[in-house]
Design a protein around this motif. Structure first.
Motif, PDB file in Angstrom:
ATOM      1  N   ASN A  55      37.425  67.417  42.315  1.00 21.75           N
ATOM      2  CA  ASN A  55      38.774  67.984  42.236  1.00 21.75           C
ATOM      3  C   ASN A  55      39.528  67.603  40.975  1.00 21.75           C
ATOM      4  N   GLY A  56      38.857  67.059  39.976  1.00 17.19           N
ATOM      5  CA  GLY A  56      39.541  66.637  38.760  1.00 17.19           C
ATOM      6  C   GLY A  56      40.126  65.247  38.914  1.00 17.19           C
ATOM      7  N   LYS A  57      40.618  64.726  37.811  1.00 15.48           N
ATOM      8  CA  LYS A  57      41.136  63.363  37.783  1.00 15.48           C
ATOM      9  C   LYS A  57      42.653  63.366  37.749  1.00 15.48           C
ATOM     10  N   GLY A  58      43.227  62.316  38.340  1.00 17.46           N
ATOM     11  CA  GLY A  58      44.649  62.053  38.224  1.00 17.46           C
ATOM     12  C   GLY A  58      44.836  60.954  37.193  1.00 17.46           C
ATOM     13  N   SER A  59      45.881  60.146  37.338  1.00 17.06           N
ATOM     14  CA  SER A  59      46.074  59.013  36.435  1.00 17.06           C
ATOM     15  C   SER A  59      44.964  57.995  36.696  1.00 17.06           C
ATOM     16  N   LEU A  60      44.471  57.375  35.632  1.00 22.20           N
ATOM     17  CA  LEU A  60      43.265  56.557  35.743  1.00 22.20           C
ATOM     18  C   LEU A  60      43.531  55.067  35.584  1.00 22.20           C
ATOM     19  N   PHE A  61      42.840  54.272  36.415  1.00 21.83           N
ATOM     20  CA  PHE A  61      42.782  52.834  36.208  1.00 21.83           C
ATOM     21  C   PHE A  61      41.907  52.578  34.992  1.00 21.83           C
ATOM     22  N   PRO A  62      42.051  51.417  34.343  1.00 18.32           N
ATOM     23  CA  PRO A  62      41.073  51.064  33.308  1.00 18.32           C
ATOM     24  C   PRO A  62      39.738  50.753  33.977  1.00 18.32           C
ATOM     25  N   VAL A  63      38.691  50.679  33.177  1.00 16.62           N
ATOM     26  CA  VAL A  63      37.381  50.335  33.730  1.00 16.62           C
ATOM     27  C   VAL A  63      37.394  48.836  34.037  1.00 16.62           C
ATOM     28  N   ILE A  64      37.491  48.524  35.317  1.00 18.27           N
ATOM     29  CA  ILE A  64      37.457  47.146  35.814  1.00 18.27           C
ATOM     30  C   ILE A  64      36.474  47.119  36.976  1.00 18.27           C
ATOM     31  N   PRO A  65      35.954  45.945  37.349  1.00 16.61           N
ATOM     32  CA  PRO A  65      35.033  45.892  38.484  1.00 16.61           C
ATOM     33  C   PRO A  65      35.697  46.410  39.762  1.00 16.61           C
ATOM     34  N   HIS A  66      34.909  47.065  40.600  1.00 12.35           N
ATOM     35  CA  HIS A  66      35.444  47.634  41.836  1.00 12.35           C
ATOM     36  C   HIS A  66      36.044  46.576  42.759  1.00 12.35           C
ATOM     37  N   ASP A  67      35.431  45.388  42.810  1.00 12.48           N
ATOM     38  CA  ASP A  67      36.000  44.352  43.674  1.00 12.48           C
ATOM     39  C   ASP A  67      37.358  43.886  43.160  1.00 12.48           C
ATOM     40  N   GLU A  68      37.554  43.908  41.844  1.00 16.31           N
ATOM     41  CA  GLU A  68      38.869  43.579  41.285  1.00 16.31           C
ATOM     42  C   GLU A  68      39.896  44.633  41.699  1.00 16.31           C
ATOM     43  N   LEU A  69      39.491  45.891  41.673  1.00 16.33           N
ATOM     44  CA  LEU A  69      40.396  46.971  42.071  1.00 16.33           C
ATOM     45  C   LEU A  69      40.770  46.850  43.549  1.00 16.33           C
ATOM     46  N   GLU A  70      39.793  46.593  44.413  1.00 14.89           N
ATOM     47  CA  GLU A  70      40.079  46.407  45.843  1.00 14.89           C
ATOM     48  C   GLU A  70      41.049  45.246  46.050  1.00 14.89           C
ATOM     49  N   SER A  71      40.797  44.119  45.388  1.00  9.72           N
ATOM     50  CA  SER A  71      41.677  42.957  45.519  1.00  9.72           C
ATOM     51  C   SER A  71      43.080  43.272  45.026  1.00  9.72           C
ATOM     52  N   LEU A  72      43.160  43.994  43.938  1.00 13.19           N
ATOM     53  CA  LEU A  72      44.449  44.385  43.375  1.00 13.19           C
ATOM     54  C   LEU A  72      45.254  45.226  44.365  1.00 13.19           C
TER      55      LEU A  72
END
Length: 125
Positions: A55-72
């Protein structure tokens, strides 16, 4: 390689297939695998670079580890007070990622505590 990206995506869904509850002021909040509209799959497809997105992209997080994103995502919920918006709860926080980039992040949950989405809104610097 699109096969490699698809395999990484499938592994992410496999390893993120559990519900990870936390308590926010006595209320359960959780992130589940979801689909194109909510949850971990939605966050990765719409707001994480290098993931297939039908469906296309919205605003993007930087490339960080997925576990860091979950914790965030959970940290934002645990450390901020929500604002009610159209039957949902909206959490907002300025964060600094492990790669040094910073942004304002919005995380939205349903009224029952299910995490719908999380995304960056602007660079803070």
């Amino acid at each position: 390689n699109s096969n490699l990206a698809q395999n990484i995506y499938l592994l992410d869904i496999l390893f993120s297939s559990w519900i990870m509850p936390i308590l926010k002021k006595g209320k359960r909040v959780w992130l589940e695998p979801g689909n194109n509209d909510f949850g971990w799959k939605h966050i990765l497809q719409r707001h994480y670079p290098n993931h297939p997105s039908p469906n296309g992209k919205g605003s993007l997080f930087p490339v960080i580890p997925h576990d860091e994103l979950e914790s965030l995502i959970f940290d934002i919920i645990e450390t901020t007070d929500p604002v009610s918006s159209r039957g949902k709860l909206l959490y907002k926080k300025n964060v600094i990622f492990s790669n040094g980039q910073s942004a304002e992040i919005i995380t939205i949950t349903s009224s029952n505590g299910q995490i719908i989405t999380s995304y960056p809104t602007k660079t803070v610097k």
